[in-house]
Scaffold this motif. Structure first.
Motif, PDB file in Angstrom:
ATOM      1  N   TYR A   1     -34.631  43.469   8.531  1.00 48.21           N
ATOM      2  CA  TYR A   1     -33.245  43.572   8.986  1.00 48.21           C
ATOM      3  C   TYR A   1     -32.874  42.470   9.969  1.00 48.21           C
ATOM      4  N   HIS A   2     -33.362  41.274   9.709  1.00 47.41           N
ATOM      5  CA  HIS A   2     -33.070  40.122  10.560  1.00 47.41           C
ATOM      6  C   HIS A   2     -32.047  39.229   9.879  1.00 47.41           C
ATOM      7  N   LEU A   3     -31.278  38.479  10.680  1.00 46.55           N
ATOM      8  CA  LEU A   3     -30.342  37.492  10.179  1.00 46.55           C
ATOM      9  C   LEU A   3     -30.886  36.117  10.543  1.00 46.55           C
ATOM     10  N   ARG A   4     -30.999  35.223   9.554  1.00 48.56           N
ATOM     11  CA  ARG A   4     -31.636  33.925   9.755  1.00 48.56           C
ATOM     12  C   ARG A   4     -30.654  32.799   9.435  1.00 48.56           C
TER      13      ARG A   4
ATOM     14  N   MET B   1     -18.514  42.457   1.711  1.00 45.80           N
ATOM     15  CA  MET B   1     -19.298  41.759   0.703  1.00 45.80           C
ATOM     16  C   MET B   1     -20.747  42.217   0.836  1.00 45.80           C
ATOM     17  N   TYR B   2     -21.400  42.486  -0.272  1.00 39.78           N
ATOM     18  CA  TYR B   2     -22.781  42.952  -0.257  1.00 39.78           C
ATOM     19  C   TYR B   2     -23.694  41.855  -0.749  1.00 39.78           C
ATOM     20  N   MET B   3     -24.786  41.643  -0.015  1.00 42.89           N
ATOM     21  CA  MET B   3     -25.837  40.726  -0.461  1.00 42.89           C
ATOM     22  C   MET B   3     -27.164  41.444  -0.311  1.00 42.89           C
ATOM     23  N   ARG B   4     -28.030  41.235  -1.281  1.00 46.60           N
ATOM     24  CA  ARG B   4     -29.361  41.829  -1.191  1.00 46.60           C
ATOM     25  C   ARG B   4     -30.195  41.095  -0.151  1.00 46.60           C
TER      26      ARG B   4
ATOM     27  N   ARG C   1     -33.520  27.713  12.362  1.00 40.68           N
ATOM     28  CA  ARG C   1     -32.991  27.248  13.651  1.00 40.68           C
ATOM     29  C   ARG C   1     -32.631  28.410  14.565  1.00 40.68           C
ATOM     30  N   LEU C   2     -32.312  29.566  13.956  1.00 42.86           N
ATOM     31  CA  LEU C   2     -31.923  30.723  14.754  1.00 42.86           C
ATOM     32  C   LEU C   2     -32.220  31.977  13.954  1.00 42.86           C
ATOM     33  N   ARG C   3     -32.721  33.013  14.646  1.00 39.17           N
ATOM     34  CA  ARG C   3     -32.938  34.318  14.034  1.00 39.17           C
ATOM     35  C   ARG C   3     -32.444  35.372  14.988  1.00 39.17           C
ATOM     36  N   ILE C   4     -31.664  36.295  14.476  1.00 37.68           N
ATOM     37  CA  ILE C   4     -31.235  37.446  15.249  1.00 37.68           C
ATOM     38  C   ILE C   4     -31.967  38.643  14.645  1.00 37.68           C
ATOM     39  N   THR C   5     -32.803  39.289  15.457  1.00 36.67           N
ATOM     40  CA  THR C   5     -33.603  40.404  14.951  1.00 36.67           C
ATOM     41  C   THR C   5     -32.778  41.681  14.893  1.00 36.67           C
ATOM     42  N   SER C   6     -33.347  42.686  14.262  1.00 37.06           N
ATOM     43  CA  SER C   6     -32.667  43.969  14.161  1.00 37.06           C
ATOM     44  C   SER C   6     -32.483  44.634  15.528  1.00 37.06           C
ATOM     45  N   GLU C   7     -33.272  44.201  16.515  1.00 35.84           N
ATOM     46  CA  GLU C   7     -33.123  44.724  17.880  1.00 35.84           C
ATOM     47  C   GLU C   7     -32.058  43.959  18.664  1.00 35.84           C
ATOM     48  N   GLY C   8     -31.520  42.878  18.075  1.00 30.07           N
ATOM     49  CA  GLY C   8     -30.500  42.086  18.754  1.00 30.07           C
ATOM     50  C   GLY C   8     -31.070  40.895  19.525  1.00 30.07           C
ATOM     51  N   ASN C   9     -32.374  40.677  19.443  1.00 37.34           N
ATOM     52  CA  ASN C   9     -32.983  39.538  20.131  1.00 37.34           C
ATOM     53  C   ASN C   9     -32.706  38.248  19.357  1.00 37.34           C
ATOM     54  N   VAL C  10     -32.526  37.148  20.092  1.00 38.78           N
ATOM     55  CA  VAL C  10     -32.292  35.831  19.484  1.00 38.78           C
ATOM     56  C   VAL C  10     -33.532  34.999  19.650  1.00 38.78           C
TER      57      VAL C  10
ATOM     58  N   THR D   1     -25.260  29.448   0.960  1.00 42.06           N
ATOM     59  CA  THR D   1     -25.728  28.070   1.105  1.00 42.06           C
ATOM     60  C   THR D   1     -24.546  27.115   1.154  1.00 42.06           C
ATOM     61  N   TRP D   2     -24.626  26.093   2.002  1.00 35.98           N
ATOM     62  CA  TRP D   2     -23.606  25.069   2.101  1.00 35.98           C
ATOM     63  C   TRP D   2     -24.103  23.753   1.529  1.00 35.98           C
ATOM     64  N   ASN D   3     -23.218  23.020   0.891  1.00 36.01           N
ATOM     65  CA  ASN D   3     -23.434  21.636   0.472  1.00 36.01           C
ATOM     66  C   ASN D   3     -24.781  21.414  -0.201  1.00 36.01           C
ATOM     67  N   ASN D   4     -25.039  22.192  -1.247  1.00 39.48           N
ATOM     68  CA  ASN D   4     -26.246  22.010  -2.041  1.00 39.48           C
ATOM     69  C   ASN D   4     -27.535  22.151  -1.233  1.00 39.48           C
ATOM     70  N   GLY D   5     -27.512  23.003  -0.224  1.00 39.33           N
ATOM     71  CA  GLY D   5     -28.745  23.291   0.501  1.00 39.33           C
ATOM     72  C   GLY D   5     -28.881  22.640   1.865  1.00 39.33           C
ATOM     73  N   ASP D   6     -27.788  22.118   2.435  1.00 44.79           N
ATOM     74  CA  ASP D   6     -27.873  21.526   3.775  1.00 44.79           C
ATOM     75  C   ASP D   6     -28.111  22.580   4.854  1.00 44.79           C
ATOM     76  N   CYS D   7     -27.607  23.794   4.627  1.00 43.27           N
ATOM     77  CA  CYS D   7     -27.835  24.890   5.566  1.00 43.27           C
ATOM     78  C   CYS D   7     -27.608  26.204   4.837  1.00 43.27           C
ATOM     79  N   ASP D   8     -28.167  27.285   5.395  1.00 46.76           N
ATOM     80  CA  ASP D   8     -27.929  28.598   4.813  1.00 46.76           C
ATOM     81  C   ASP D   8     -28.026  29.683   5.869  1.00 46.76           C
ATOM     82  N   ILE D   9     -27.427  30.815   5.549  1.00 42.21           N
ATOM     83  CA  ILE D   9     -27.477  32.019   6.369  1.00 42.21           C
ATOM     84  C   ILE D   9     -27.871  33.147   5.438  1.00 42.21           C
ATOM     85  N   GLY D  10     -28.777  34.003   5.881  1.00 36.10           N
ATOM     86  CA  GLY D  10     -29.165  35.117   5.028  1.00 36.10           C
ATOM     87  C   GLY D  10     -29.890  36.206   5.769  1.00 36.10           C
ATOM     88  N   GLY D  11     -29.899  37.367   5.163  1.00 39.08           N
ATOM     89  CA  GLY D  11     -30.669  38.481   5.690  1.00 39.08           C
ATOM     90  C   GLY D  11     -32.080  38.422   5.141  1.00 39.08           C
TER      91      GLY D  11
END
Length: 181
Positions: free
Chosen positions: A157-160, A134-137, A172-181, A143-153
């Protein structure tokens, strides 16, 4: 029912716009409801018992660039995904053709689950199921439950991961492109 001199077939009201080979007109005084204007009936001849997969559909064909040879371009099918002695329930599938070979690309089950990809004879397990990547820009989120939580790039190149704290979204959590949490 009329066949025009230009070969068009018209069924229904006299005010049908021309330019189409088949015109079905549902003329009424309805203003807030819809009616079925065309019925495709998967009629069985009674020689056996129908099962899952029984149904009918619409096939689209086209001529190749050379040789005037017909090939499949696509198909929309409505087939039974439940077929018991007392009930039949239908799934709707959309197929596209590659070099004349049809493959399912999207299915909506009778339970309302949506499958993207070729599920073949297997079930579509969740409300939205994707076979394949699946591709996301960047900046798009799931997003879950009308905005209770979300995950995105996000940029860099970080995942939040974010959750709602009662007044706003908080990271609450970020994984950087270097793999740091």
């Amino acid at each position: 029912f009329r066949v025009q001199e230009d070969g068009e077939v018209r069924i229904g009201g006299a005010g049908a716009d021309g330019g189409y080979k088949l015109n079905v007109v549902d003329e009424s005084n309805r203003t807030t409801t819809a009616e079925t204007a065309l019925l495709l009936y998967a009629k069985h001849d009674g020689s056996g018992t129908t099962g899952e997969g029984f149904g009918t559909g619409i096939r689209f064909w086209g001529d190749r660039a050379s040789g005037n040879v017909e090939q499949n371009m696509g198909r929309i099918m409505c087939t039974a995904d439940v077929n018991s002695g007392t009930t039949i329930s239908g799934a709707l599938s959309f197929e596209t053709g590659v070099a004349g070979v049809l493959n399912e690309r999207l299915r909506i089950t009778s339970a309302g689950n949506i499958g993207i990809g070729d599920f073949g004879s297997s079930t579509v397990p969740q409300k939205l199921s994707v076979l394949g990547s699946m591709y996301m820009r960047q900046g798009d989120v799931i997003t879950w439950n009308n905005g209770d939580c979300d995950i995105g790039g996000i940029s860099g190149y970080h995942l939040r991961f974010r959750t709602y704290d009662g007044s706003q979204m908080q990271e609450r959590l970020r994984i950087t492109s270097e793999g740091n949490v």
